[in-house]
Design an enzyme around this catalytic site. Structure first.
Site, mmCIF file in Angstrom:
data_model
loop_
_atom_site.group_PDB
_atom_site.id
_atom_site.type_symbol
_atom_site.label_atom_id
_atom_site.label_comp_id
_atom_site.label_asym_id
_atom_site.label_seq_id
_atom_site.Cartn_x
_atom_site.Cartn_y
_atom_site.Cartn_z
ATOM 1 N N CYS A 138 58.867 -9.324 5.863
ATOM 2 C CA CYS A 138 58.204 -10.296 7.281
ATOM 3 C C CYS A 138 59.466 -9.769 8.304
ATOM 4 O O CYS A 138 60.352 -9.412 7.873
ATOM 5 C CB CYS A 138 57.866 -11.301 7.343
ATOM 6 S SG CYS A 138 59.338 -12.583 7.381
ATOM 7 N N GLY A 139 59.031 -9.939 9.510
ATOM 8 C CA GLY A 139 59.930 -9.837 10.600
ATOM 9 C C GLY A 139 61.579 -10.343 10.466
ATOM 10 O O GLY A 139 62.459 -9.789 10.582
#
Length: 92
Positions: free
Chosen positions: A8-9
């Site tokens: 994820c980010g």
């Protein structure tokens, strides 16, 4: 053993939520696995021997490994479909 990467980010919050759902899915399917959490920016360093990538958002890069969006695990939309895709991608 199948190697699964969840990215994820930031590599923490959403990847942990998605990783928990992926673990549950793989445990229920009886698939032997190793799961790694990382950030999208560091994905390139983890992917060399991976069997599957599950991300919080769509990834434009082609790493030569099946990649699925796990965003439905966060929203609850199409969880069953995502689980089926994960199992299918890791089945021999």
């Amino acid at each position: 053993m199948k190697k699964v990467i969840v990215a994820c980010g930031g590599g923490i919050a959403t990847s942990t939520l998605i990783a928990d759902k992926v673990r549950q899915t793989l445990d229920e399917a009886g698939i032997d696995y190793q799961l790694t959490q990382t950030t999208l920016s560091e994905l390139v360093y983890e992917v060399s021997d991976a069997d599957l990538i599950v991300t919080s958002m769509k990834v434009e890069s082609d790493f030569g490994v099946p990649a699925l969006s796990g965003a439905g695990f966060l929203t609850g939309i199409n969880e069953k479909g995502i689980k089926e895709q994960i199992i299918s991608a890791l089945s021999d």
